[in-house]
Design a protein around this motif. Structure first.
Motif, PDB file in Angstrom:
ATOM      1  N   MET A 136       0.841  -1.185   0.000  1.00 23.86           N
ATOM      2  CA  MET A 136       0.000   0.000   0.000  1.00 23.86           C
ATOM      3  C   MET A 136       0.881   1.241   0.000  1.00 23.86           C
ATOM      4  N   THR A 137       0.300   2.307  -0.492  1.00 24.27           N
ATOM      5  CA  THR A 137       1.010   3.572  -0.544  1.00 24.27           C
ATOM      6  C   THR A 137       0.226   4.641   0.204  1.00 24.27           C
ATOM      7  N   ASP A 138       0.941   5.634   0.676  1.00 29.22           N
ATOM      8  CA  ASP A 138       0.279   6.728   1.379  1.00 29.22           C
ATOM      9  C   ASP A 138       0.016   7.900   0.439  1.00 29.22           C
ATOM     10  N   ARG A 139       0.055   7.659  -0.859  1.00 28.44           N
ATOM     11  CA  ARG A 139      -0.154   8.717  -1.837  1.00 28.44           C
ATOM     12  C   ARG A 139      -1.549   9.308  -1.680  1.00 28.44           C
ATOM     13  N   LYS A 140      -1.594  10.642  -1.621  1.00 34.97           N
ATOM     14  CA  LYS A 140      -2.876  11.322  -1.540  1.00 34.97           C
ATOM     15  C   LYS A 140      -3.475  11.395  -2.935  1.00 34.97           C
ATOM     16  N   PRO A 141      -4.791  11.331  -3.041  1.00 37.54           N
ATOM     17  CA  PRO A 141      -5.405  11.433  -4.363  1.00 37.54           C
ATOM     18  C   PRO A 141      -5.053  12.772  -5.019  1.00 37.54           C
ATOM     19  N   ALA A 142      -4.775  12.718  -6.305  1.00 37.42           N
ATOM     20  CA  ALA A 142      -4.508  13.928  -7.080  1.00 37.42           C
ATOM     21  C   ALA A 142      -5.824  14.372  -7.707  1.00 37.42           C
ATOM     22  N   ILE A 143      -6.302  15.528  -7.288  1.00 43.53           N
ATOM     23  CA  ILE A 143      -7.582  16.041  -7.753  1.00 43.53           C
ATOM     24  C   ILE A 143      -7.373  17.437  -8.316  1.00 43.53           C
ATOM     25  N   VAL A 144      -7.896  17.666  -9.514  1.00 44.88           N
ATOM     26  CA  VAL A 144      -7.841  18.979 -10.148  1.00 44.88           C
ATOM     27  C   VAL A 144      -9.265  19.430 -10.430  1.00 44.88           C
ATOM     28  N   LEU A 145      -9.549  20.678 -10.086  1.00 50.93           N
ATOM     29  CA  LEU A 145     -10.845  21.302 -10.330  1.00 50.93           C
ATOM     30  C   LEU A 145     -10.629  22.521 -11.216  1.00 50.93           C
ATOM     31  N   VAL A 146     -11.308  22.553 -12.369  1.00 49.65           N
ATOM     32  CA  VAL A 146     -11.255  23.724 -13.239  1.00 49.65           C
ATOM     33  C   VAL A 146     -12.649  24.334 -13.227  1.00 49.65           C
ATOM     34  N   ASP A 147     -12.780  25.448 -12.506  1.00 49.72           N
ATOM     35  CA  ASP A 147     -14.066  26.126 -12.327  1.00 49.72           C
ATOM     36  C   ASP A 147     -13.769  27.565 -11.940  1.00 49.72           C
ATOM     37  N   ASP A 148     -14.465  28.503 -12.552  1.00 48.16           N
ATOM     38  CA  ASP A 148     -14.169  29.910 -12.287  1.00 48.16           C
ATOM     39  C   ASP A 148     -14.680  30.401 -10.951  1.00 48.16           C
ATOM     40  N   LEU A 149     -15.709  29.775 -10.384  1.00 38.53           N
ATOM     41  CA  LEU A 149     -16.315  30.290  -9.164  1.00 38.53           C
ATOM     42  C   LEU A 149     -16.439  29.288  -8.020  1.00 38.53           C
ATOM     43  N   ARG A 150     -16.643  28.037  -8.346  1.00 38.25           N
ATOM     44  CA  ARG A 150     -16.948  27.053  -7.315  1.00 38.25           C
ATOM     45  C   ARG A 150     -15.706  26.346  -6.801  1.00 38.25           C
ATOM     46  N   SER A 151     -15.862  25.798  -5.595  1.00 39.03           N
ATOM     47  CA  SER A 151     -14.813  25.008  -4.941  1.00 39.03           C
ATOM     48  C   SER A 151     -15.470  23.764  -4.356  1.00 39.03           C
ATOM     49  N   PHE A 152     -14.655  22.885  -3.785  1.00 41.02           N
ATOM     50  CA  PHE A 152     -15.210  21.722  -3.099  1.00 41.02           C
ATOM     51  C   PHE A 152     -15.757  22.181  -1.759  1.00 41.02           C
TER      52      PHE A 152
END
Length: 129
Positions: A1-17
């Motif tokens: 197993m690895t401790d790698r964090k998920p790589a997530i990219v969001l392309v949005d002009d106004l919104r966030s998670f």
């Protein structure tokens, strides 16, 4: 197993998670292209795309980078492309273009994971201007 964090990219002009998940955020198509370039040799677990990016900017330069890479037999390693645009026609065209090149696409317009929040979450790292 690895401790790698998920790589997530969001392309949005106004919104966030709304849950504050760690992600790299691009607010323009040019910043989105820059993020893709930085992740060229790495896996992206999730790539979240909005169609309309404010003013006359759209997601199409980002889609074109993904298409060109696939055309050159070097597609980006993406676990899933999530199209969360509120523009139904734009979302359908994006999905069609990316599926043509065998990218795993999920259309999730209105997904509650992204929303309008005050400022950008502390876990977000801005790309571009």
């Amino acid at each position: 197993m690895t401790d790698r964090k998920p790589a997530i990219v969001l392309v949005d002009d106004l919104r966030s998670f709304v849950d504050g998940r760690p992600a790299e955020v691009a607010r323009t198509s040019s910043a989105g292209v820059e993020l893709l370039d930085r992740h060229r040799s790495n896996r992206l677990d999730e790539l979240w795309l909005d169609h309309d990016l404010g003013d006359d900017d759209t997601i199409w330069p980002v889609v074109e980078v993904l298409e060109r890479a696939a055309f050159e037999c070097r597609p980006f390693d993406v676990g899933v492309v999530i199209i969360h645009s509120a523009n139904p026609a734009g979302a359908a065209k994006m999905a069609q273009a990316l599926r043509r090149w065998n990218y795993p696409v999920r259309v999730a317009s209105g997904d509650p994971a992204v929303g309008y929040v005050d400022g950008v979450g502390s876990a977000d790292r801005q790309a571009g201007p």
